[in-house]
Design an enzyme around this catalytic site. Structure first.
Site, PDB file in Angstrom:
ATOM      1  N   LYS A  77      36.288  36.700  39.924  1.00  0.00           N
ATOM      2  CA  LYS A  77      37.010  37.986  39.813  1.00  0.00           C
ATOM      3  C   LYS A  77      38.032  37.899  38.685  1.00  0.00           C
ATOM      4  CE  LYS A  77      40.628  38.797  42.638  1.00  0.00           C
ATOM      5  NZ  LYS A  77      41.899  39.105  41.958  1.00  0.00           N
ATOM      6  N   ASN A  78      38.816  36.823  38.665  1.00  0.00           N
ATOM      7  CA  ASN A  78      39.935  36.755  37.710  1.00  0.00           C
ATOM      8  C   ASN A  78      39.493  36.442  36.290  1.00  0.00           C
ATOM      9  OD1 ASN A  78      41.556  37.471  39.785  1.00  0.00           O
ATOM     10  ND2 ASN A  78      42.399  35.428  40.130  1.00  0.00           N
ATOM     11  N   ARG A 131      47.103  45.240  39.287  1.00  0.00           N
ATOM     12  CA  ARG A 131      47.982  44.722  38.235  1.00  0.00           C
ATOM     13  C   ARG A 131      47.222  44.287  36.994  1.00  0.00           C
ATOM     14  NH1 ARG A 131      52.178  42.643  37.974  1.00  0.00           N
ATOM     15  NH2 ARG A 131      51.401  40.776  36.968  1.00  0.00           N
ATOM     16  N   CYS A 137      53.667  43.926  43.999  1.00  0.00           N
ATOM     17  CA  CYS A 137      52.641  43.946  45.046  1.00  0.00           C
ATOM     18  C   CYS A 137      53.180  43.128  46.204  1.00  0.00           C
ATOM     19  CB  CYS A 137      51.315  43.409  44.522  1.00  0.00           C
ATOM     20  SG  CYS A 137      51.297  41.648  44.390  1.00  0.00           S
ATOM     21  N   ARG A 197      56.301  40.509  40.395  1.00  0.00           N
ATOM     22  CA  ARG A 197      55.270  40.310  39.364  1.00  0.00           C
ATOM     23  C   ARG A 197      55.510  41.162  38.120  1.00  0.00           C
ATOM     24  NH1 ARG A 197      49.531  40.037  42.173  1.00  0.00           N
ATOM     25  NH2 ARG A 197      49.011  38.931  40.252  1.00  0.00           N
ATOM     26  N   PRO A 198      56.639  40.937  37.455  1.00  0.00           N
ATOM     27  CA  PRO A 198      56.923  41.683  36.214  1.00  0.00           C
ATOM     28  C   PRO A 198      55.912  41.339  35.118  1.00  0.00           C
ATOM     29  CG  PRO A 198      58.503  39.900  36.522  1.00  0.00           C
ATOM     30  CD  PRO A 198      57.657  39.934  37.757  1.00  0.00           C
ATOM     31  N   VAL A 199      55.961  42.106  34.030  1.00  0.00           N
ATOM     32  CA  VAL A 199      55.058  41.852  32.894  1.00  0.00           C
ATOM     33  C   VAL A 199      55.868  41.609  31.615  1.00  0.00           C
ATOM     34  CG1 VAL A 199      53.053  43.084  33.824  1.00  0.00           C
ATOM     35  CG2 VAL A 199      54.797  44.347  32.519  1.00  0.00           C
ATOM     36  N   ASP A 200      57.142  41.196  31.787  1.00  0.00           N
ATOM     37  CA  ASP A 200      58.016  41.018  30.615  1.00  0.00           C
ATOM     38  C   ASP A 200      57.448  40.032  29.601  1.00  0.00           C
ATOM     39  OD1 ASP A 200      58.473  39.244  32.809  1.00  0.00           O
ATOM     40  OD2 ASP A 200      60.217  38.463  31.796  1.00  0.00           O
ATOM     41  N   LEU A 201      56.741  39.012  30.084  1.00  0.00           N
ATOM     42  CA  LEU A 201      56.228  37.998  29.135  1.00  0.00           C
ATOM     43  C   LEU A 201      55.015  38.515  28.364  1.00  0.00           C
ATOM     44  CD1 LEU A 201      56.735  34.775  31.270  1.00  0.00           C
ATOM     45  CD2 LEU A 201      58.274  35.833  29.602  1.00  0.00           C
ATOM     46  N   ASP A 218      46.297  30.553  44.708  1.00  0.00           N
ATOM     47  CA  ASP A 218      45.319  31.437  45.358  1.00  0.00           C
ATOM     48  C   ASP A 218      44.557  30.739  46.478  1.00  0.00           C
ATOM     49  OD1 ASP A 218      44.384  33.258  42.328  1.00  0.00           O
ATOM     50  OD2 ASP A 218      46.160  33.279  43.587  1.00  0.00           O
ATOM     51  N   ILE A 241      54.711  29.529  42.790  1.00  0.00           N
ATOM     52  CA  ILE A 241      54.291  30.522  41.789  1.00  0.00           C
ATOM     53  C   ILE A 241      54.801  31.914  42.149  1.00  0.00           C
ATOM     54  CG2 ILE A 241      52.331  31.564  40.595  1.00  0.00           C
ATOM     55  CD1 ILE A 241      52.562  28.588  39.980  1.00  0.00           C
ATOM     56  N   ARG A 257      38.535  43.299  47.879  1.00  0.00           N
ATOM     57  CA  ARG A 257      38.947  43.234  46.463  1.00  0.00           C
ATOM     58  C   ARG A 257      38.442  41.946  45.818  1.00  0.00           C
ATOM     59  NH1 ARG A 257      45.065  44.479  45.164  1.00  0.00           N
ATOM     60  NH2 ARG A 257      44.123  43.971  43.179  1.00  0.00           N
TER      61      ARG A 257
HETATM   62  C1  EPZ Z   1      46.803  35.751  37.852  1.00  0.00           C
HETATM   63  O1  EPZ Z   1      47.850  36.686  38.104  1.00  0.00           O
HETATM   64  C2  EPZ Z   1      45.778  35.982  38.942  1.00  0.00           C
HETATM   65  N1  EPZ Z   1      45.271  37.347  38.865  1.00  0.00           N
HETATM   66  C3  EPZ Z   1      46.413  35.740  40.313  1.00  0.00           C
HETATM   67  O2  EPZ Z   1      45.393  35.878  41.305  1.00  0.00           O
HETATM   68  C4  EPZ Z   1      46.937  34.304  40.355  1.00  0.00           C
HETATM   69  O3  EPZ Z   1      47.585  34.086  41.594  1.00  0.00           O
HETATM   70  C5  EPZ Z   1      47.928  34.089  39.204  1.00  0.00           C
HETATM   71  O4  EPZ Z   1      47.287  34.404  37.951  1.00  0.00           O
HETATM   72  C6  EPZ Z   1      48.437  32.658  39.148  1.00  0.00           C
HETATM   73  O5  EPZ Z   1      47.358  31.785  38.986  1.00  0.00           O
HETATM   74  C7  EPZ Z   1      44.352  37.662  37.912  1.00  0.00           C
HETATM   75  O6  EPZ Z   1      43.965  36.829  37.115  1.00  0.00           O
HETATM   76  C8  EPZ Z   1      43.864  39.071  37.900  1.00  0.00           C
HETATM   77  P1  EPZ Z   1      50.903  34.898  36.303  1.00  0.00           P
HETATM   78  P2  EPZ Z   1      49.001  36.906  36.995  1.00  0.00           P
HETATM   79  O7  EPZ Z   1      51.219  35.774  35.143  1.00  0.00           O
HETATM   80  O8  EPZ Z   1      48.428  36.756  35.637  1.00  0.00           O
HETATM   81  C9  EPZ Z   1      55.570  35.600  36.871  1.00  0.00           C
HETATM   82  C10 EPZ Z   1      44.394  36.673  43.259  1.00  0.00           C
HETATM   83  O9  EPZ Z   1      44.648  36.454  44.452  1.00  0.00           O
HETATM   84  N2  EPZ Z   1      55.482  36.436  35.662  1.00  0.00           N
HETATM   85  O10 EPZ Z   1      50.349  33.537  36.055  1.00  0.00           O
HETATM   86  O11 EPZ Z   1      49.720  38.138  37.323  1.00  0.00           O
HETATM   87  C11 EPZ Z   1      54.825  36.176  38.046  1.00  0.00           C
HETATM   88  O12 EPZ Z   1      55.636  37.091  38.749  1.00  0.00           O
HETATM   89  C12 EPZ Z   1      45.523  36.929  42.280  1.00  0.00           C
HETATM   90  O13 EPZ Z   1      43.235  36.677  42.748  1.00  0.00           O
HETATM   91  C13 EPZ Z   1      56.644  36.958  35.101  1.00  0.00           C
HETATM   92  O14 EPZ Z   1      57.744  36.725  35.607  1.00  0.00           O
HETATM   93  O15 EPZ Z   1      49.943  35.656  37.316  1.00  0.00           O
HETATM   94  C14 EPZ Z   1      54.509  34.944  38.869  1.00  0.00           C
HETATM   95  O16 EPZ Z   1      55.632  34.628  39.662  1.00  0.00           O
HETATM   96  C15 EPZ Z   1      46.879  36.946  42.961  1.00  0.00           C
HETATM   97  N3  EPZ Z   1      56.557  37.720  33.980  1.00  0.00           N
HETATM   98  C16 EPZ Z   1      54.306  33.857  37.813  1.00  0.00           C
HETATM   99  O17 EPZ Z   1      54.916  34.357  36.614  1.00  0.00           O
HETATM  100  C17 EPZ Z   1      55.353  37.995  33.385  1.00  0.00           C
HETATM  101  O18 EPZ Z   1      55.327  38.695  32.348  1.00  0.00           O
HETATM  102  C18 EPZ Z   1      52.845  33.571  37.497  1.00  0.00           C
HETATM  103  O19 EPZ Z   1      52.229  34.800  37.205  1.00  0.00           O
HETATM  104  C19 EPZ Z   1      54.186  37.455  33.963  1.00  0.00           C
HETATM  105  C20 EPZ Z   1      54.271  36.674  35.098  1.00  0.00           C
END
Ligand code: EPZ
Length: 422
Positions: A22-23, A94, A118, A123-127, A308, A330, A400
């Site tokens: 999926k991811n 997201r 969620c 889960r911000p997207v600032d990065l 996950d 995480i 999902r």
């Molecule tokens: C991906 O989410 C996966 N989703 C998640 O799987 C998975 O848990 C996660 O990576 C970690 O491996 C998809 O690929 C669609 P991150 P993502 O950016 O990209 C913080 C599932 O169950 N962060 O690695 O959103 C964030 O809040 C899902 O299949 C910021 O602060 O995860 C988190 O605490 C759940 N700012 C940490 O970083 C940002 O701009 C890691 O998030 C981005 C992230």
């Protein structure tokens, strides 16, 4: 809303087919926006999240045709006539933010709704945004939308992630393929889904080095061409089903599984007394003998223990011999399965990001509530070995990320059925 009824029914034996990830699919699909030529994905999983991403791409003007019962996605983005990803779709998933980088790279402008948080965290997207700004993007936040511009196109730059982020690495990687000049991503995510994306982009003509390591270098090119690419095996579905014989006993082969997809997860299974053997067919999993041993788990970016799989591992450790400590590093709120497991008789104490699990002899079936995708499947795993019946409600979360759970587990002897909601 549908529910799943599981009845504890002894050891499992048989084969479980593992679908495409999926991811991986959720980042490979937006890659179609980078080229005017067709991109076809094979081994695609049949999941509601894929349908949501399909609807999003179609709302932008892309053509997405699902074939062979959803396992092939033929996509074409030769005429993108809408550059706004609407809140109504983005709020459901997201991963929708992953259309931002490709749209900006290809046409120099995009408007994407900020995804809400969620259940498992803000889960911000600032990065994601900082990475695109490092490539020259001009971003404005207005009315909950990111208004992104790159007049004259994106430029190569250096992006240093303060901590590992899968999604921001994917957005930046896709955007950099069409940026003018060289982009370096430092402290990049190393997940197999990143490697799969890079391999697909390279087939489309991108120049990428270092995927799978924490530094990825991309030489921008003028345009990308079409390609056909198989979605990598889903390591989270794989790990989930490996835990079924671990919890119930018996022996199950997860078809297509490879140890290289799982990093520290297999080491923890070994420490818990679960044997994993890589065969030509996939990963053969069985309990070595008697009860499972308690182990401590800390979630980390790949190749560490995947967040996950934390909920599913907790389901196993509820009936292990001894006390286990699980640390979730995480996400800030990813223990919502714990109160549901406690309803089934588990002994779990949650303090912030730490959960202490004292093994009990056996769980007892009960009605429980799914709160998020991975929590829902951990409750099903717990129900497989519990005494009596477990009803998992709100299984739309499950749909999902897991296709045909009742079929896959039922084929190995599990007593499991879907109860259609009214
Ligand atoms: C991906 O989410 C996966 N989703 C998640 O799987 C998975 O848990 C996660 O990576 C970690 O491996 C998809 O690929 C669609 P991150 P993502 O950016 O990209 C913080 C599932 O169950 N962060 O690695 O959103 C964030 O809040 C899902 O299949 C910021 O602060 O995860 C988190 O605490 C759940 N700012 C940490 O970083 C940002 O701009 C890691 O998030 C981005 C992230």
């Amino acid at each position: 809303m549908d529910s799943i009824l599981v009845t504890g029914n002894g050891p499992l034996t048989g084969d479980i087919p593992i679908a495409g990830a999926k991811n991986a699919c959720l980042t490979l699909m937006p890659a179609t926006l980078l080229s005017e030529e067709p991109l076809t994905l094979t081994n695609a999983p049949r999941l509601s999240d894929i349908k949501t991403m399909t609807a999003l791409l179609q709302s932008l003007g892309a053509e997405v045709t699902s074939m062979q019962d959803g396992q092939v996605l033929a996509m074409s983005s030769h005429n993108i006539d809408n550059h706004t990803a609407d809140y109504d779709i983005v709020r459901k998933m997201r991963a929708s933010i992953l259309v931002l980088g490709p749209m900006l790279a290809r046409d120099g402008h995009a408007i994407v709704s900020l995804p809400g948080g969620c259940a498992i965290g803000a889960r911000p997207v600032d990065l994601h945004l900082k990475a695109l700004e490092a490539m020259g993007a001009e971003l404005d936040l207005k009315d909950g939308y990111v208004h992104a511009k790159a007049p004259g196109g994106l430029k190569g730059g250096t992006v240093e992630f303060p901590f590992v982020t899968v999604g921001a690495t994917e957005n930046a990687l896709m955007a950099a393929t069409l940026a003018k000049g060289t982009t370096v991503l430092k402290n990049a995510a190393r997940e197999p889904e990143i490697v799969d994306l890079a391999e697909c982009l390279r087939k489309m003509g991108a120049q990428i080095e270092g995927e799978g390591s924490s530094e990825i270098t991309i030489q921008g090119v003028d345009r990308l061409h079409g390609a056909t690419h198989p979605v990598v095996t889903d390591r989270i579905e794989l790990g989930t089903y490996m835990l079924a014989p671990a919890i119930c006993g018996g022996e199950v082969t997860c078809l297509g599984g490879k140890i290289s997809l799982l990093g520290a997860f297999c080491e923890k299974l070994d420490a818990a007394g679960i044997s994993v053997e890589e065969t030509a067919k996939g990963l053969k999993v069985a309990r070595q003998n008697g009860r499972v041993r308690a182990v401590d788990v800390t979630t980390e970016p790949f190749p560490g223990f995947p967040t996950d799989l934390q909920a599913q591992m907790m389901a196993l450790l509820c009936t292990a011999e001894g006390t286990s400590v699980l640390e979730e590093k995480i996400f800030e709120n990813r223990f919502m399965h714990a109160p549901e497991l406690i309803r089934m008789g588990a002994d779990i104490d949650v303090q912030g990001g730490m959960a202490t699990v004292k093994g009990v002899d056996r769980l007892k079936g009960a009605p429980v509530m799914a709160t998020d995708l991975r929590a829902s499947v951990s409750l099903i795993l717990a129900g497989l070995a519990a005494e009596g019946e477990t009803v998992v409600n709100r299984v739309y979360h499950l749909d999902r990320g897991y296709e045909r759970v009742e079929e896959k587990l039922g084929a190995c002897g599990a007593k499991i059925e879907r109860i259609k909601g009214q």
